[in-house]
Design an enzyme around this catalytic site. Structure first.
Site, PDB file in Angstrom:
ATOM      1  N   ASN A 176       1.499   2.906  -3.693  1.00  0.00           N
ATOM      2  CA  ASN A 176       2.186   3.898  -4.515  1.00  0.00           C
ATOM      3  C   ASN A 176       3.636   3.481  -4.730  1.00  0.00           C
ATOM      4  O   ASN A 176       4.357   3.210  -3.768  1.00  0.00           O
ATOM      5  CB  ASN A 176       2.130   5.270  -3.843  1.00  0.00           C
ATOM      6  CG  ASN A 176       0.699   5.710  -3.586  1.00  0.00           C
ATOM      7  OD1 ASN A 176      -0.096   5.788  -4.519  1.00  0.00           O
ATOM      8  ND2 ASN A 176       0.364   5.964  -2.341  1.00  0.00           N
ATOM      9  N   GLU A 199       0.108   4.309  -9.070  1.00  0.00           N
ATOM     10  CA  GLU A 199      -0.839   4.144  -7.965  1.00  0.00           C
ATOM     11  C   GLU A 199      -1.678   2.922  -8.281  1.00  0.00           C
ATOM     12  O   GLU A 199      -2.510   2.956  -9.193  1.00  0.00           O
ATOM     13  CB  GLU A 199      -1.734   5.376  -7.802  1.00  0.00           C
ATOM     14  CG  GLU A 199      -1.002   6.598  -7.273  1.00  0.00           C
ATOM     15  CD  GLU A 199      -1.959   7.742  -6.963  1.00  0.00           C
ATOM     16  OE1 GLU A 199      -1.705   8.480  -6.014  1.00  0.00           O
ATOM     17  OE2 GLU A 199      -2.968   7.888  -7.685  1.00  0.00           O
ATOM     18  N   THR A 234      -4.538   2.712  -2.400  1.00  0.00           N
ATOM     19  CA  THR A 234      -3.558   2.381  -3.440  1.00  0.00           C
ATOM     20  C   THR A 234      -2.189   2.125  -2.836  1.00  0.00           C
ATOM     21  O   THR A 234      -1.825   2.685  -1.806  1.00  0.00           O
ATOM     22  CB  THR A 234      -3.431   3.517  -4.475  1.00  0.00           C
ATOM     23  OG1 THR A 234      -3.061   4.721  -3.810  1.00  0.00           O
ATOM     24  CG2 THR A 234      -4.727   3.710  -5.239  1.00  0.00           C
TER      25      THR A 234
END
Length: 301
Positions: A202, A248, A200
């Site tokens: 972030n 995320e 992910t």
């Protein structure tokens, strides 16, 4: 002393906080241009938002931060964006001094446009009627733009915030004229997503409004202009005992190092509320299901 760039002087000026730069704000910009099409088009706004100055302990509520707001104003037709620093001196400035000193003196505005609820000056002492009277006296034109409405009523930043907090990004997008996006630098997280097969990007929420916590089908805008579909969780991540709400975003079919780069995450569809799962395996299975649902909604294979 307020200094205005020479290219923004002697223009037709749209006035407002312009948080979100929604369809009502677009109408104010169009009115400014229509009244004096031969003049440069300026959007005059304030940074920080006055509410942030007066109520610094309020939860973040911004739809657009300064850079994103300026980009959206230019996309909506402003040739120049002037953001007046909203500090104690500007907060204490009387409505009279704002008109004579800023609009007439520093900006040398030839025409003004604003919404019908525009208020300004110390304790919001100036309203549209006050502005009309003072502008006429100074030889400045004024266009007062009525609220733009749709089937749900007048479009406002407050209404758009509520739609996002209630989990309706599609309705917010219709009022904005584009999907709502959170912009920020990609920061280092706990790297857990990579270990379960869903890396992910972030992004801290910062001063952005926190929308409904949960999972969204998204489109990410990368610094080079590419758009990438994906799925994102916004919230505290209760399964891993998170303590700070953040975005995320798992971007489909993209394997690049984005750390430190600013990206936008546009919320397209709300898939489900945030939940706590029994463990990482259950979380991994749910993320796979969320990603499949987002791919289907976005036509991303």
């Amino acid at each position: 002393m307020i200094t205005i760039p020479p290219e923004a002087q002697g223009a037709t000026v749209a006035l407002g906080n312009f948080d979100g730069v929604h369809l009502g704000h677009h109408a104010v910009l169009r009115a400014a241009h229509a009244a004096r099409p031969e003049l440069a088009r300026v959007a005059l706004t304030f940074e920080p938002h006055p509410r942030e100055h007066f109520r610094p302990d309020d939860p973040p509520f911004r739809l657009t931060l300064a850079a994103a707001k300026a980009r959206a104003l230019r996309a909506a037709g402003a040739q120049h964006v002037v953001a007046l620093p909203f500090d104690a001196a500007l907060a204490a400035m009387s409505a009279e001094d704002f008109v004579t000193g800023v609009l007439h003196g520093a900006l040398r505005a030839k025409h003004l446009a604003c919404g019908a609820d525009f208020a300004f000056g110390h304790r919001r002492g100036g309203d549209v009627a006050f502005l009309a009277e003072r502008a006429e006296r100074l030889g400045i034109g004024l266009s007062v733009v009525p609220p733009v409405a749709d089937e749900a009523g007048p479009i406002s930043s407050t209404r758009i915030r509520r739609l996002l907090q209630d989990g309706y990004p599609e309705r917010a997008a219709r009022a904005l004229g584009r999907p709502w996006a959170i912009r920020g630098p990609v920061s280092h997280g706990d790297k857990r997503g990579r270990t379960i097969g869903f890396p992910t990007a972030n992004i801290p929420l910062g001063r952005h409004l926190e929308p409904a916590r949960g999972v969204y089908a998204i489109q990410a805008l990368l610094p080079d202009g590419r758009t990438v579909p994906g799925v994102a969780n916004i919230g505290l991540r209760p399964t891993v005992a998170g303590t700070e709400s953040r975005v995320e975003a798992h971007l489909f079919d993209l394997d690049e190092d984005l750390y430190g780069q600013e990206i936008g995450v546009a919320l397209l569809h709300f898939l489900r509320p945030e939940r706590k799962f029994a463990g990482l395996e259950a979380l991994k299975a749910q993320i796979a299901a969320d990603a499949a649902a987002a791919r289907s909604l976005l036509g991303a294979g």
